[in-house]
Design a protein around this motif. Structure first.
Motif, mmCIF file in Angstrom:
data_model
loop_
_atom_site.group_PDB
_atom_site.id
_atom_site.type_symbol
_atom_site.label_atom_id
_atom_site.label_comp_id
_atom_site.label_asym_id
_atom_site.label_seq_id
_atom_site.Cartn_x
_atom_site.Cartn_y
_atom_site.Cartn_z
ATOM 1 N N VAL A 186 0.879 -1.173 0.000
ATOM 2 C CA VAL A 186 0.000 0.000 0.000
ATOM 3 C C VAL A 186 0.912 1.216 0.000
ATOM 4 O O VAL A 186 1.814 1.311 0.825
ATOM 5 N N TYR A 187 0.720 2.121 -0.965
ATOM 6 C CA TYR A 187 1.497 3.367 -0.910
ATOM 7 C C TYR A 187 0.559 4.557 -1.018
ATOM 8 O O TYR A 187 -0.557 4.435 -1.510
ATOM 9 N N PHE A 188 1.021 5.704 -0.538
ATOM 10 C CA PHE A 188 0.166 6.891 -0.630
ATOM 11 C C PHE A 188 0.966 8.183 -0.709
ATOM 12 O O PHE A 188 2.114 8.250 -0.273
ATOM 13 N N SER A 189 0.299 9.193 -1.288
ATOM 14 C CA SER A 189 0.786 10.564 -1.221
ATOM 15 C C SER A 189 0.108 11.205 -0.025
ATOM 16 O O SER A 189 -1.111 11.349 0.002
ATOM 17 N N ALA A 190 0.886 11.621 0.965
ATOM 18 C CA ALA A 190 0.287 12.248 2.154
ATOM 19 C C ALA A 190 -0.251 13.635 1.839
ATOM 20 O O ALA A 190 -0.995 14.207 2.624
ATOM 21 N N ARG A 191 0.114 14.171 0.669
ATOM 22 C CA ARG A 191 -0.452 15.457 0.253
ATOM 23 C C ARG A 191 -1.968 15.351 0.132
ATOM 24 O O ARG A 191 -2.677 16.322 0.280
ATOM 25 N N LYS A 192 -2.454 14.155 -0.190
ATOM 26 C CA LYS A 192 -3.891 13.935 -0.319
ATOM 27 C C LYS A 192 -4.455 13.328 0.965
ATOM 28 O O LYS A 192 -5.466 13.762 1.482
ATOM 29 N N VAL A 193 -3.789 12.310 1.476
ATOM 30 C CA VAL A 193 -4.288 11.564 2.629
ATOM 31 C C VAL A 193 -4.393 12.424 3.879
ATOM 32 O O VAL A 193 -5.361 12.351 4.620
ATOM 33 N N SER A 194 -3.379 13.255 4.134
ATOM 34 C CA SER A 194 -3.346 13.904 5.438
ATOM 35 C C SER A 194 -3.137 15.399 5.359
ATOM 36 O O SER A 194 -2.888 16.046 6.354
ATOM 37 N N SER A 195 -3.233 15.964 4.183
ATOM 38 C CA SER A 195 -3.096 17.398 3.956
ATOM 39 C C SER A 195 -1.736 17.972 4.341
ATOM 40 O O SER A 195 -1.596 19.168 4.539
ATOM 41 N N SER A 196 -0.736 17.121 4.489
ATOM 42 C CA SER A 196 0.589 17.670 4.771
ATOM 43 C C SER A 196 1.480 17.461 3.545
ATOM 44 O O SER A 196 1.089 17.776 2.443
ATOM 45 N N ARG A 197 2.670 16.964 3.741
ATOM 46 C CA ARG A 197 3.565 16.624 2.637
ATOM 47 C C ARG A 197 3.999 15.190 2.872
ATOM 48 O O ARG A 197 3.670 14.597 3.886
ATOM 49 N N GLY A 198 4.777 14.647 1.956
ATOM 50 C CA GLY A 198 5.308 13.318 2.194
ATOM 51 C C GLY A 198 4.459 12.212 1.617
ATOM 52 O O GLY A 198 3.502 12.433 0.870
ATOM 53 N N GLY A 199 4.836 10.989 2.004
ATOM 54 C CA GLY A 199 4.153 9.804 1.528
ATOM 55 C C GLY A 199 4.775 8.591 2.171
ATOM 56 O O GLY A 199 5.702 8.732 2.992
ATOM 57 N N ALA A 200 4.296 7.400 1.845
ATOM 58 C CA ALA A 200 4.879 6.199 2.440
ATOM 59 C C ALA A 200 4.529 4.966 1.636
ATOM 60 O O ALA A 200 3.558 4.952 0.875
ATOM 61 N N ILE A 201 5.381 3.939 1.839
ATOM 62 C CA ILE A 201 5.129 2.619 1.260
ATOM 63 C C ILE A 201 4.981 1.665 2.440
ATOM 64 O O ILE A 201 5.831 1.647 3.331
ATOM 65 N N CYS A 202 3.906 0.871 2.457
ATOM 66 C CA CYS A 202 3.615 0.021 3.606
ATOM 67 C C CYS A 202 3.409 -1.426 3.159
ATOM 68 O O CYS A 202 2.787 -1.668 2.126
ATOM 69 N N THR A 203 3.898 -2.361 3.961
ATOM 70 C CA THR A 203 3.734 -3.777 3.625
ATOM 71 C C THR A 203 3.862 -4.644 4.876
ATOM 72 O O THR A 203 4.393 -4.191 5.899
ATOM 73 N N ASN A 204 3.383 -5.871 4.762
ATOM 74 C CA ASN A 204 3.620 -6.851 5.822
ATOM 75 C C ASN A 204 4.630 -7.906 5.393
ATOM 76 O O ASN A 204 4.893 -8.843 6.131
ATOM 77 N N SER A 205 5.167 -7.753 4.184
ATOM 78 C CA SER A 205 6.111 -8.756 3.684
ATOM 79 C C SER A 205 7.540 -8.300 3.927
ATOM 80 O O SER A 205 8.003 -7.297 3.392
ATOM 81 N N LYS A 206 8.226 -9.067 4.746
ATOM 82 C CA LYS A 206 9.625 -8.785 5.054
ATOM 83 C C LYS A 206 10.454 -8.776 3.768
ATOM 84 O O LYS A 206 11.318 -7.920 3.578
ATOM 85 N N GLU A 207 10.141 -9.714 2.901
ATOM 86 C CA GLU A 207 10.903 -9.860 1.661
ATOM 87 C C GLU A 207 10.770 -8.616 0.772
ATOM 88 O O GLU A 207 11.762 -8.058 0.298
ATOM 89 N N LEU A 208 9.527 -8.161 0.572
ATOM 90 C CA LEU A 208 9.301 -6.961 -0.247
ATOM 91 C C LEU A 208 9.931 -5.742 0.409
ATOM 92 O O LEU A 208 10.560 -4.909 -0.247
#
Ligand SMILES: *Cc1c(COP(=O)(O)O)cnc(C)c1O
Length: 488
Positions: free
Chosen positions: A266-288
């Motif tokens: 799951v990835y996102f632009s925090a400019r949209k999600v939280s009205s700030s700046r930044g973003g993130a990539i999220c996963t539960n897979s250690k390998e990825l």
């Protein structure tokens, strides 16, 4: 949070349904409404490109929802206690916790904005000459995938391109065509499947959870990875609750959890999600996670700040939590819904049903007399600014580019987007937006086309300059002054 507080569609005694604001104003910014002659001057100076207008020229800025949503008092207050450590910042620990609470993902890589997440994901997972099937592309996604030699395949249904529709999920992917593609090309020829929440470029249209579950099944059948662009996930989750029968009684938190549980990344632009700046990539897979982790310090920064300030990280953490609250997330879609229904009622062509991020006017119908080569959506954006002081964005052929023979690649849709960032505008401002659009519609025959005078080869819509074909802008401004004596 009481349940009575999660709904903003309060019925009025008069029988009307009006979206009520579930917030009050604490800090404000003054805006300026220039007279029509000054607006005409400003748009000429800007080369009829709304990207080149400046704030003092603009009454309501509806260019984009990117980084322009209003922050909550909770977000602003947390920014003051941010932990300024290069490594091991507690602000990041709080953001990680929020990602876990909201998306159920344990591992997080912070990045400086959404396209940076796309860069990392594309570099690691897009193999040259492979396909990346998706519901619809976003501009930066397409660019990053193609940069790695990948091929974007959009598998939307015909309904997605229909302007006036009552389909609740125009952002759905066509499952049959998805499976057909994988079977025909072989699973090795597919890098991953991408789903975009509240599909941006077709009018902020959501997909259903039923559709995402089918995507997961196909992915499992062929051992493929699902990547979810969650930049506009709150609004998509809200529309699932509203429009998908099985979820009418679910809360947003559980819908968000279910959506993200169906994706490997799951990835996102925090400019949209939280009205700030930044973003993130999220996963539960250690390998990825391990694969992507390698290049984050190279392009973004250390793994606990990712190129953003710790203040922004605090704002993301709070913003993510607020994404689970219906009366926060529904503010923009409910205003858009109100706008879209009014504009439709007045007989103007608008993308229906209303979606996330903004209201989208169909310039191809609005300006049926302007040829697509003369940029109807660009002309409509310029004309609308002249008669309102409102800045919208062209999403049509100006936002496209030319083929090797120098001909315009005509866009599927010619849209004027009027973005409705979260909690920024009041309903009387929205009424003004609708009213001036209605005036323009009554005078639409006066509007003519545009042509380029300065045209950058890449992303021309940002910096390109145009001129009007004929003197229609002057005539339009004169007519406006005749009917509105004070020029406002
Ligand atoms: C805005 C957006 C992006 C890119 O994010 P930036 O922060 O602007 O780089 C990617 N995907 C979607 C769906 C978006 O709306």
């Amino acid at each position: 949070m009481t349940s009575s507080n999660s709904e903003n569609e309060v019925k009025f005694f008069s029988g009307r349904t009006v979206p009520l604001e579930m917030h009050k104003v604490k800090v404000v910014q003054s805006v300026n409404l220039p007279v029509v002659e000054d607006r005409l001057k400003a748009i000429k100076k800007a080369g009829f490109n709304t990207f080149l207008l400046e704030t003092p020229d603009i009454f309501l800025d509806m260019l984009t929802d990117s980084g322009t949503n209003a922050m909550s008092d909770q977000q602003v207050s947390k920014m003051f206690i941010a932990d300024d450590a290069y490594a091991g910042s507690q602000s990041f620990t709080r953001m990680k916790q929020a990602v876990l609470d909201v998306f159920g993902k344990e591992m997080v890589l912070p990045v400086h904005q959404g396209r940076a997440a796309e860069n990392v994901i594309s570099q690691i997972f897009v193999r040259p000459s492979t396909f990346v099937p998706m519901n619809y592309h976003f501009t930066t996604t397409l660019a990053h995938i193609e940069l790695r030699g990948g091929k974007v395949v959009e598998l939307y249904k015909p309904e997605a391109m229909k302007i006036k529709s009552d389909h609740p999920f125009k952002g759905n992917i066509d499952i049959e065509r998805l499976e057909e593609l994988i079977r025909k090309e072989g699973r090795e020829a597919v890098s991953f499947i991408r789903m975009e929440a509240s599909t941006n470029l077709i009018g902020g249209q959501p997909f259903s959870l039923a559709n995402l579950k089918e995507v997961r099944k196909v992915a499992d059948r062929y051992s493929l990875m699902v990547v979810l662009d969650a930049s506009l996930i709150g609004e998509n989750a809200y529309m699932i609750k509203k429009r998908e029968e099985a979820y009418h009684d679910s809360d947003l938190r559980s819908i968000l959890r279910e959506m993200s549980s169906l994706a490997d990344i799951v990835y996102f632009s925090a400019r949209k999600v939280s009205s700030s700046r930044g973003g993130a990539i999220c996963t539960n897979s250690k390998e990825l996670f391990e694969k992507m982790k390698e290049i984050v310090p190279l392009y973004e920064g250390f793994l606990t700040y990712g190129g953003i300030s710790v203040r922004e990280i605090e704002a993301i953490a709070v913003g993510l939590e607020e994404t689970t609250r219906e009366n926060v997330v529904n503010q923009s879609p409910s205003f858009i819904d109100y706008m879209v229904k009014e504009i439709d009622r007045l007989g103007m062509p608008v993308v229906m049903p209303g979606g996330a991020l903004g209201c989208h006017i169909d310039a191809m119908q609005f300006l049926a007399h302007v040829r697509q080569e003369e940029y109807p959506a660009g002309a409509l954006a310029a004309a609308y600014y002249i008669v309102s002081g409102v800045r919208g964005m062209e999403r049509g052929t100006v936002s496209s580019h030319r083929d090797s023979e120098g001909r315009d690649i005509l866009s599927d849709l010619e849209l004027l987007r009027l973005a409705v960032p979260r909690r920024v505008f009041t309903l009387s401002q929205v009424e003004y937006v609708i009213d001036r659009l209605n005036w323009l519609y009554a005078h639409r025959e006066m509007i003519g086309g545009l042509r380029f005078v300065e045209e950058p080869a890449v992303l021309r819509f940002f910096m390109g300059r145009m001129e009007a074909i004929g003197d229609w802008p002057e005539k339009l401004a004169l007519q406006y002054r005749k009917e509105f004596a004070n020029g406002l």
